[in-house]
Motif scaffolding. Structure first.
Motif, PDB file in Angstrom:
ATOM      1  N   GLY A 253      45.664  43.292 109.835  1.00  0.00           N
ATOM      2  CA  GLY A 253      44.387  42.850 110.392  1.00  0.00           C
ATOM      3  C   GLY A 253      44.172  41.363 110.200  1.00  0.00           C
ATOM      4  O   GLY A 253      44.923  40.705 109.468  1.00  0.00           O
ATOM      5  N   TYR A 254      43.130  40.871 110.853  1.00  0.00           N
ATOM      6  CA  TYR A 254      42.832  39.437 110.827  1.00  0.00           C
ATOM      7  C   TYR A 254      42.612  38.925 109.411  1.00  0.00           C
ATOM      8  O   TYR A 254      42.857  37.753 109.126  1.00  0.00           O
ATOM      9  N   LEU A 255      42.109  39.791 108.514  1.00  0.00           N
ATOM     10  CA  LEU A 255      41.895  39.364 107.125  1.00  0.00           C
ATOM     11  C   LEU A 255      43.208  38.871 106.517  1.00  0.00           C
ATOM     12  O   LEU A 255      43.223  37.906 105.759  1.00  0.00           O
ATOM     13  N   ILE A 256      44.280  39.547 106.859  1.00  0.00           N
ATOM     14  CA  ILE A 256      45.589  39.202 106.300  1.00  0.00           C
ATOM     15  C   ILE A 256      46.227  38.080 107.124  1.00  0.00           C
ATOM     16  O   ILE A 256      46.598  37.047 106.582  1.00  0.00           O
ATOM     17  N   ALA A 257      46.331  38.289 108.401  1.00  0.00           N
ATOM     18  CA  ALA A 257      46.809  37.245 109.315  1.00  0.00           C
ATOM     19  C   ALA A 257      46.616  37.698 110.761  1.00  0.00           C
ATOM     20  O   ALA A 257      46.666  38.889 111.058  1.00  0.00           O
ATOM     21  N   ARG A 258      46.405  36.730 111.625  1.00  0.00           N
ATOM     22  CA  ARG A 258      46.375  36.983 113.068  1.00  0.00           C
ATOM     23  C   ARG A 258      47.813  37.121 113.567  1.00  0.00           C
ATOM     24  O   ARG A 258      48.739  36.719 112.858  1.00  0.00           O
ATOM     25  N   PRO A 259      47.992  37.640 114.765  1.00  0.00           N
ATOM     26  CA  PRO A 259      49.339  37.575 115.355  1.00  0.00           C
ATOM     27  C   PRO A 259      49.757  36.107 115.476  1.00  0.00           C
ATOM     28  O   PRO A 259      48.956  35.262 115.868  1.00  0.00           O
ATOM     29  N   LEU A 260      50.999  35.800 115.089  1.00  0.00           N
ATOM     30  CA  LEU A 260      51.462  34.414 115.011  1.00  0.00           C
ATOM     31  C   LEU A 260      52.627  34.182 115.960  1.00  0.00           C
ATOM     32  O   LEU A 260      53.439  35.087 116.189  1.00  0.00           O
ATOM     33  N   PRO A 261      52.753  32.951 116.482  1.00  0.00           N
ATOM     34  CA  PRO A 261      53.953  32.606 117.249  1.00  0.00           C
ATOM     35  C   PRO A 261      55.200  32.833 116.378  1.00  0.00           C
ATOM     36  O   PRO A 261      55.115  32.723 115.146  1.00  0.00           O
ATOM     37  N   ALA A 262      56.309  33.123 117.037  1.00  0.00           N
ATOM     38  CA  ALA A 262      57.519  33.529 116.323  1.00  0.00           C
ATOM     39  C   ALA A 262      57.884  32.605 115.156  1.00  0.00           C
ATOM     40  O   ALA A 262      58.193  33.065 114.056  1.00  0.00           O
ATOM     41  N   GLU A 263      57.823  31.314 115.416  1.00  0.00           N
ATOM     42  CA  GLU A 263      58.282  30.365 114.404  1.00  0.00           C
ATOM     43  C   GLU A 263      57.439  30.450 113.126  1.00  0.00           C
ATOM     44  O   GLU A 263      57.971  30.450 112.015  1.00  0.00           O
ATOM     45  N   GLN A 264      56.107  30.541 113.321  1.00  0.00           N
ATOM     46  CA  GLN A 264      55.206  30.657 112.165  1.00  0.00           C
ATOM     47  C   GLN A 264      55.403  31.971 111.428  1.00  0.00           C
ATOM     48  O   GLN A 264      55.332  32.029 110.198  1.00  0.00           O
ATOM     49  N   ALA A 265      55.610  33.036 112.198  1.00  0.00           N
ATOM     50  CA  ALA A 265      55.805  34.348 111.577  1.00  0.00           C
ATOM     51  C   ALA A 265      57.063  34.325 110.713  1.00  0.00           C
ATOM     52  O   ALA A 265      57.078  34.844 109.592  1.00  0.00           O
ATOM     53  N   THR A 266      58.102  33.718 111.241  1.00  0.00           N
ATOM     54  CA  THR A 266      59.366  33.665 110.506  1.00  0.00           C
ATOM     55  C   THR A 266      59.218  32.854 109.213  1.00  0.00           C
ATOM     56  O   THR A 266      59.741  33.224 108.166  1.00  0.00           O
TER      57      THR A 266
END
Ligand code: C2E
Ligand code: CA
Ligand code: CA
Ligand code: CA
Length: 275
Positions: A253-266
């Motif tokens: 959920g948003y509390l933890i993190a929003r969906p992120l672009p691939a590079e940021q997620a990695t």
């Protein structure tokens, strides 16, 4: 009325026409976007409630649109479904997600949504197997999220496809759990690896008594059946605390993190903890 062939008349409905036209237009630009590589996949983490570590990222399709800010997948996935584009779109997303997951630590999995219409492809299990082979991702690191409509539709054919996918070693999650008519029944039909409780049950926690009772019951069922339990849509700390206290395994959920672009997620995948 306009003539719809010999001796038949089709009622001319301007509203319907406008809808079809909009769908057709979006279909054309969606197909183009897919061909041009304009679509993106973003990734939202799921964290283990015991360790705080990321276990999984859910792949979510994104369409940065030139004339509009963004088109929501809630809008363009149905168009892809209506126009038969979902097969190639779905394969593209799956291939992207598997390729990205290879950049993460090996204990981090990737979850990909499957449309019920992708099951019209009798070779779906083979397609999944091919993509795993092509990319080199270990099957156990792939989770496929389906909604119960996959089992409701026809459904023996879909059940067989699902079993074949699971035989590859891929994990199967039931998404939006609790929103259908007979979610519980499907736990008997198919050995799901994960239950994702729908966001609508989380929204009114901790005060919603009914939601709390339902969420508590799902956690107990998951525990006794040995199924991983997850909730989506955690936006507030108090929701997080309740979910953790009720014994859920994971949260998203948003509390933890929003969906992120691939590079940021990695990047996030390689940092030890979230929060
Ligand atoms: P879903 O599978 O239930 O995905 C969860 C949705 O909740 C995502 O919306 C996510 O961004 C959003 N979300 C996550 N955390 C929160 C939160 O804390 N609060 C709120 N309000 N929302 C949260 P998104 O990305 O707009 O996707 C909407 C739906 O579109 C998905 O629902 C899924 O059904 C479909 N979809 C998205 N990507 C794909 C895809 O690659 N393939 C298929 N077949 N469907 C997809
Ligand atoms: Ca999902
Ligand atoms: Ca969901
Ligand atoms: Ca949902």
């Amino acid at each position: 009325a306009k003539s719809g062939g010999r001796g038949t008349y089709v009622q001319y409905e301007p509203e319907m026409d406008a809808h079809l036209q909009a769908v057709q237009q979006m279909r054309v630009s969606l197909r183009q976007a897919l061909a041009n590589g304009d679509l993106e996949v973003h990734y939202q983490p799921l964290v283990d409630l015991h360790t705080g570590k990321i276990t999984t990222f859910e792949a979510l399709a994104r369409w940065p649109h030139p004339e509009r800010d963004q088109v929501s997948p809630a809008e363009f996935i149905p168009v892809a479904e209506e126009t038969g584009l979902i097969g190639s779109l779905g394969e593209w997303i799956l291939r992207q997600a598997c390729t990205e997951a290879l950049k993460w630590p090996p204990h981090v999995s990737v979850a990909v949504n499957l449309s019920p219409l992708q099951f019209r492809n009798q070779g779906l299990a083979a397609t999944v197997g091919d993509i795993l082979e092509e990319t080199g991702l270990e099957a156990s690191r792939l989770q496929l999220e389906i909604t119960e409509s996959v089992l409701l539709d026809d459904c023996d054919g879909n059940l067989q496809i699902l079993k074949a996918i699971r035989r590859l070693g891929v994990k199967i999650a039931i998404d939006d759990f609790g929103t259908g008519f007979s979610s519980l029944g499907y736990l008997r039909t198919f050995p799901f690896d994960k239950i994702k409780v729908d966001r609508s049950f989380i929204t009114d926690l901790p005060d919603g008594r009914e939601s709390l009772a339902i969420v508590r019951a799902v956690a107990a069922i998951g525990r006794s059946l040995g199924i991983v339990t997850t909730v989506e849509g955690v936006e507030r700390q108090r929701q997080f605390d309740v979910i953790k206290a009720e014994g859920f395994d994971e949260a998203q959920g948003y509390l933890i993190a929003r969906p992120l672009p691939a590079e940021q997620a990695t990047k996030l995948a390689h940092s030890a903890h979230v929060e």
